[in-house]
Design a protein around this motif. Structure first.
Motif, PDB file in Angstrom:
ATOM      1  N   GLY A 156       0.815  -1.211   0.000  1.00  0.00           N
ATOM      2  CA  GLY A 156       0.000   0.000   0.000  1.00  0.00           C
ATOM      3  C   GLY A 156       0.846   1.257   0.000  1.00  0.00           C
ATOM      4  N   LYS A 157       1.933   1.235   0.771  1.00  0.00           N
ATOM      5  CA  LYS A 157       2.816   2.400   0.819  1.00  0.00           C
ATOM      6  C   LYS A 157       3.464   2.652  -0.541  1.00  0.00           C
ATOM      7  CE  LYS A 157       3.948   2.071   5.764  1.00  0.00           C
ATOM      8  NZ  LYS A 157       3.059   0.962   6.119  1.00  0.00           N
ATOM      9  N   ILE A 158       3.859   1.578  -1.221  1.00  0.00           N
ATOM     10  CA  ILE A 158       4.472   1.725  -2.554  1.00  0.00           C
ATOM     11  C   ILE A 158       3.465   2.267  -3.553  1.00  0.00           C
ATOM     12  CG2 ILE A 158       5.314   0.368  -4.506  1.00  0.00           C
ATOM     13  CD1 ILE A 158       7.008  -1.212  -2.588  1.00  0.00           C
ATOM     14  N   LEU A 159       2.219   1.785  -3.458  1.00  0.00           N
ATOM     15  CA  LEU A 159       1.175   2.308  -4.348  1.00  0.00           C
ATOM     16  C   LEU A 159       0.978   3.808  -4.131  1.00  0.00           C
ATOM     17  CD1 LEU A 159      -1.719  -0.314  -4.560  1.00  0.00           C
ATOM     18  CD2 LEU A 159      -0.721   0.947  -6.460  1.00  0.00           C
ATOM     19  N   LYS A 160       1.003   4.226  -2.877  1.00  0.00           N
ATOM     20  CA  LYS A 160       0.847   5.653  -2.552  1.00  0.00           C
ATOM     21  C   LYS A 160       2.002   6.465  -3.124  1.00  0.00           C
ATOM     22  CE  LYS A 160      -0.098   8.659   1.405  1.00  0.00           C
ATOM     23  NZ  LYS A 160      -0.341   8.688   2.858  1.00  0.00           N
ATOM     24  N   GLU A 161       3.222   5.917  -2.973  1.00  0.00           N
ATOM     25  CA  GLU A 161       4.393   6.613  -3.515  1.00  0.00           C
ATOM     26  C   GLU A 161       4.356   6.647  -5.046  1.00  0.00           C
ATOM     27  OE1 GLU A 161       7.703   4.554  -1.910  1.00  0.00           O
ATOM     28  OE2 GLU A 161       7.348   5.199   0.159  1.00  0.00           O
ATOM     29  N   ALA A 162       3.814   5.584  -5.648  1.00  0.00           N
ATOM     30  CA  ALA A 162       3.704   5.574  -7.114  1.00  0.00           C
ATOM     31  C   ALA A 162       2.803   6.702  -7.590  1.00  0.00           C
ATOM     32  CB  ALA A 162       3.166   4.225  -7.586  1.00  0.00           C
ATOM     33  N   GLY A 163       1.754   7.005  -6.793  1.00  0.00           N
ATOM     34  CA  GLY A 163       0.870   8.108  -7.146  1.00  0.00           C
ATOM     35  C   GLY A 163       1.535   9.463  -7.009  1.00  0.00           C
ATOM     36  N   GLN A 164       2.711   9.488  -6.417  1.00  0.00           N
ATOM     37  CA  GLN A 164       3.470  10.737  -6.292  1.00  0.00           C
ATOM     38  C   GLN A 164       4.598  10.801  -7.323  1.00  0.00           C
ATOM     39  OE1 GLN A 164       4.613  10.435  -2.190  1.00  0.00           O
ATOM     40  NE2 GLN A 164       2.559  10.952  -1.416  1.00  0.00           N
ATOM     41  N   GLY A 165       4.577   9.817  -8.270  1.00  0.00           N
ATOM     42  CA  GLY A 165       5.501   9.897  -9.400  1.00  0.00           C
ATOM     43  C   GLY A 165       6.642   8.905  -9.397  1.00  0.00           C
ATOM     44  N   THR A 166       6.696   7.951  -8.443  1.00  0.00           N
ATOM     45  CA  THR A 166       7.809   7.009  -8.404  1.00  0.00           C
ATOM     46  C   THR A 166       7.513   5.782  -9.259  1.00  0.00           C
ATOM     47  OG1 THR A 166       6.972   5.783  -6.488  1.00  0.00           O
ATOM     48  CG2 THR A 166       8.335   7.723  -6.061  1.00  0.00           C
ATOM     49  N   SER A 167       8.550   5.013  -9.550  1.00  0.00           N
ATOM     50  CA  SER A 167       8.410   3.744 -10.272  1.00  0.00           C
ATOM     51  C   SER A 167       9.498   2.804  -9.763  1.00  0.00           C
ATOM     52  CB  SER A 167       8.543   3.943 -11.782  1.00  0.00           C
ATOM     53  OG  SER A 167       9.826   4.464 -12.105  1.00  0.00           O
ATOM     54  N   GLY A 168       9.321   1.497  -9.964  1.00  0.00           N
ATOM     55  CA  GLY A 168      10.329   0.566  -9.490  1.00  0.00           C
ATOM     56  C   GLY A 168       9.881  -0.875  -9.577  1.00  0.00           C
ATOM     57  N   PHE A 169      10.673  -1.764  -8.937  1.00  0.00           N
ATOM     58  CA  PHE A 169      10.425  -3.207  -8.940  1.00  0.00           C
ATOM     59  C   PHE A 169      10.890  -3.758  -7.596  1.00  0.00           C
ATOM     60  CE2 PHE A 169      12.011  -7.534  -9.377  1.00  0.00           C
ATOM     61  CZ  PHE A 169      10.963  -8.173 -10.013  1.00  0.00           C
ATOM     62  N   ALA A 170      10.134  -4.718  -7.000  1.00  0.00           N
ATOM     63  CA  ALA A 170      10.539  -5.280  -5.712  1.00  0.00           C
ATOM     64  C   ALA A 170       9.815  -6.593  -5.459  1.00  0.00           C
ATOM     65  CB  ALA A 170      10.245  -4.304  -4.577  1.00  0.00           C
ATOM     66  N   GLN A 171      10.354  -7.349  -4.510  1.00  0.00           N
ATOM     67  CA  GLN A 171       9.722  -8.563  -3.999  1.00  0.00           C
ATOM     68  C   GLN A 171       9.173  -8.239  -2.615  1.00  0.00           C
ATOM     69  OE1 GLN A 171      12.093 -12.132  -4.331  1.00  0.00           O
ATOM     70  NE2 GLN A 171      11.101 -13.083  -2.565  1.00  0.00           N
ATOM     71  N   MET A 172       7.892  -8.615  -2.366  1.00  0.00           N
ATOM     72  CA  MET A 172       7.258  -8.242  -1.097  1.00  0.00           C
ATOM     73  C   MET A 172       6.083  -9.164  -0.812  1.00  0.00           C
ATOM     74  SD  MET A 172       5.224  -4.819  -2.375  1.00  0.00           S
ATOM     75  CE  MET A 172       6.553  -4.249  -3.430  1.00  0.00           C
ATOM     76  N   ILE A 173       5.349  -8.870   0.270  1.00  0.00           N
ATOM     77  CA  ILE A 173       4.133  -9.601   0.656  1.00  0.00           C
ATOM     78  C   ILE A 173       2.928  -8.744   0.304  1.00  0.00           C
ATOM     79  CG2 ILE A 173       2.880 -10.691   2.549  1.00  0.00           C
ATOM     80  CD1 ILE A 173       5.502 -12.060   1.874  1.00  0.00           C
ATOM     81  N   ASP A 174       1.925  -9.351  -0.335  1.00  0.00           N
ATOM     82  CA  ASP A 174       0.755  -8.573  -0.747  1.00  0.00           C
ATOM     83  C   ASP A 174      -0.364  -8.655   0.282  1.00  0.00           C
ATOM     84  OD1 ASP A 174      -0.404 -11.033  -1.028  1.00  0.00           O
ATOM     85  OD2 ASP A 174      -0.900 -10.811  -3.156  1.00  0.00           O
ATOM     86  N   GLN A 175      -1.528  -8.088  -0.064  1.00  0.00           N
ATOM     87  CA  GLN A 175      -2.661  -8.032   0.858  1.00  0.00           C
ATOM     88  C   GLN A 175      -3.241  -9.409   1.160  1.00  0.00           C
ATOM     89  OE1 GLN A 175      -2.701  -7.222  -2.287  1.00  0.00           O
ATOM     90  NE2 GLN A 175      -4.681  -7.447  -3.276  1.00  0.00           N
ATOM     91  N   ASN A 176      -2.909 -10.406   0.347  1.00  0.00           N
ATOM     92  CA  ASN A 176      -3.371 -11.780   0.587  1.00  0.00           C
ATOM     93  C   ASN A 176      -2.329 -12.612   1.317  1.00  0.00           C
ATOM     94  OD1 ASN A 176      -5.803 -11.299  -0.926  1.00  0.00           O
ATOM     95  ND2 ASN A 176      -4.567 -11.443  -2.780  1.00  0.00           N
ATOM     96  N   ASN A 177      -1.293 -11.931   1.832  1.00  0.00           N
ATOM     97  CA  ASN A 177      -0.203 -12.587   2.557  1.00  0.00           C
ATOM     98  C   ASN A 177       0.560 -13.575   1.674  1.00  0.00           C
ATOM     99  OD1 ASN A 177       1.278 -12.665   4.964  1.00  0.00           O
ATOM    100  ND2 ASN A 177       0.275 -14.554   5.621  1.00  0.00           N
TER     101      ASN A 177
END
Length: 557
Positions: free
Chosen positions: A265-286
């Motif tokens: 969620g934090k990355i999505l918020k930052e994307a709305g501020q103009g960022t882009s990138g790639f990462a491995q993480m845990i999603d909302q479905n764990n």
């Protein structure tokens, strides 16, 4: 001589164990030499394939993210073109003039419904509402929110803040504008507003607003992206209480709140501020995911494309399965080679053993294997002879191959019956079939076993006749008593049975009745309590004299 095994499987197992023990050292070394390099190569192959796959997925996700940004931006531009074209339509301008000239509000609503409602209903984009608003903010018409008609936009409830904002932007900037998402009093019926000014002689005469359901943008998100079954695309607002659109489902408010608390969620918020990138993480479905994200200029939202790591690694799982298969094939090849080597060494012994098992009773084969050469034993046994009635006559008119096929078919059925009883097939001579129970392993129930076999063979021939529309008959003769059994011959040896009981059983068959089972008195006396008999009477038996015989009918109930 020690105790001998009772059945053929025991000997076969013993042969197999001996063969395996003789090959164990060879198998161990071949396995070590062949599998160790494979194991080392597998580790390097797996790690290299894993890294290459992750690089490939990263590139693909970044590409899909850019492709989705382009699709959504292009979709928004097309919708802006829609409303711009509609606002420039002369009929819409005439409708605005009607509102200026005519004070009959009800009549104006009917005219607007006819003009604007028409465009709304035929629109392939499924706009959910259309508004016509004067430059001063008076809502002249709403197709699906009639309660707002006649009100000033500054007086409508705060839940229509995006409608108010998009009106102000289009009226002030004099251009086509799109709002942020409107949640309709926090109910899950989200939509965006598109607003376009209507000009007359260079002046704004009205603002046209279309309501675009958010599921239309969701359809763009869900369009083919080669993301597999677990792939998902998310859009989110960059600030305030985040609103999220998913390519897979409509996300409710509780899910939105939970999503805002995790890294995704934090990355999505930052994307709305103009960022882009790639990462491995845990999603909302764990679930562990790989994701790429970027920025949507037209909406000022962030967009993120993700796929489950478990699905990404499916090719690696397939590779692992292929390596397992390679191990199995290698192991199988090594075992095959070892067996071929052992086969060349032990071929003569193996062939002898198999031949013995095919032509001799199991215990006799065992005794020969362990060195006995002269085998002769006395037993109390029951002997059975079967002969096909009239076989010599009708075989003269049959091709040889048909004769062999017929005998093979009948005798194979008889052989199958013997598999369920303790009895030994001694030999076949032409159409004659001889078997004994009570040897080479003594058995007190030998007479009863032979009686059951005889009844089963009679029934089997009857079934054969029904299946093949034939009328073959057999004679069966049975006698019980002392016999001598042993190995006859030296090179082409066979296991044979002889004695007076054998001769009597043969006469019981040859002087019997078609489709009947004739038994000597010795057998009758052993079975009379368990089976039904019919006394045939005294008959002259060639070479023996007068004997009382009986016909075996069936087991007693």
């Amino acid at each position: 001589m020690g105790q001998l095994p009772k059945n053929k499987s025991t000997i076969i197992k013993r042969f197999t164990l001996e063969r395996l023990f003789s090959q164990s050292n060879l198998l161990a070394w071949l396995l070590l030499i062949a599998l160790l390099p494979l194991l080392i190569a597998t580790v390097f192959t797996y790690e290299f394939a894993k890294k290459a796959l992750l690089d490939q997925v990263k590139e693909r996700l970044l590409h899909i993210t850019q492709e989705k940004i382009y699709q959504i931006e292009n979709y928004i531009e097309e919708r802006k073109a829609d409303i711009h074209e509609l606002s420039s339509n002369p009929e819409i301008s005439r409708l605005v003039q009607e509102f200026k000239k005519n004070s009959n509000f009800q009549k104006l609503q009917l005219i607007a419904k006819k003009e604007l409602g028409y465009y709304l209903n035929i629109s392939y984009q499924d706009y959910s509402d259309v508004f016509l608003i004067s430059p001063s903010g008076d809502i002249l018409y709403s197709e699906n929110t009639p309660t707002l008609s006649g009100k000033n936009i500054q007086q409508i409830p705060h839940v229509y803040k995006q409608l108010i904002k998009v009106f102000d932007d289009a009226n002030t900037l004099m251009s086509v504008e799109i709002s942020d998402i409107e949640m309709d009093n926090n109910k899950l019926n989200p939509h965006f507003y598109l607003a376009a000014p209507i000009f007359e002689l260079g002046h704004i005469t009205a603002i046209l607003v279309l309501s675009l359901p958010s599921y239309k943008i969701q359809e763009v998100l869900a369009s083919t992206a080669n993301l597999g079954r677990s792939g998902e695309t998310l859009m989110a607002q960059p600030n305030g209480k985040e609103r999220i659109i998913s390519s897979k489902k409509e996300i409710n408010l509780s899910e939105m709140n939970e999503l805002s608390k995790i890294k995704l969620g934090k990355i999505l918020k930052e994307a709305g501020q103009g960022t882009s990138g790639f990462a491995q993480m845990i999603d909302q479905n764990n679930k562990e995911i790989l994701s790429a994200w970027g920025y949507l200029p037209s909406l000022g939202w962030g967009i993120l494309v993700k796929v489950n790591l478990s699905e990404v690694f499916i090719p690696i799982v397939h590779l692992r399965h292929q390596l397992y298969l390679l191990f199995a094939l290698t192991l199988g090849l090594i075992i095959l080679l070892a067996r071929l080597v052992a086969e060349n060494i032990r071929r003569a012994e193996e062939r002898t053993g198999q031949l013995l098992l095919n032509i001799l009773p199991v215990t006799i084969a065992e005794r020969l294997k362990y060195g006995e050469r002269t085998i002769a034993d006395n037993f109390e046994a029951t002997v059975l002879f079967i002969d096909i009635v009239g076989f010599t006559e009708f075989s003269n008119y049959m091709p040889p191959e048909n004769v062999v096929e017929f005998l093979n078919n009948i005798f194979s059925r008889f052989d199958t019956i013997l598999e369920n009883f303790q009895a030994e097939k001694i030999k076949t001579i032409g159409d004659s079939y001889m078997l004994v129970s009570g040897l080479p392993d003594p058995n007190q129930n030998h007479a009863k076993i032979i009686a059951n076999i005889a009844l089963a063979m009679k029934k089997t021939l009857s079934e054969y006749n029904i299946e093949n529309n034939t009328h073959y008959q057999i004679r069966i003769g049975i006698a019980s008593g002392a016999v001598t059994a042993g190995i006859v011959g030296f090179k082409k040896f066979s296991y044979d049975v002889w004695g007076k009981t054998v001769n009597i059983a043969s006469r019981m068959e040859s002087q019997g009745i078609a489709n009947q089972i004739q038994v000597a008195e010795s057998t009758y006396l052993m079975l009379k309590d368990d089976f039904e008999f019919e006394k045939r009477g005294d008959i002259a038996i060639k070479g023996i004299g007068t004997m009382t015989t009986y016909l075996l009918l069936a087991p007693k109930q």
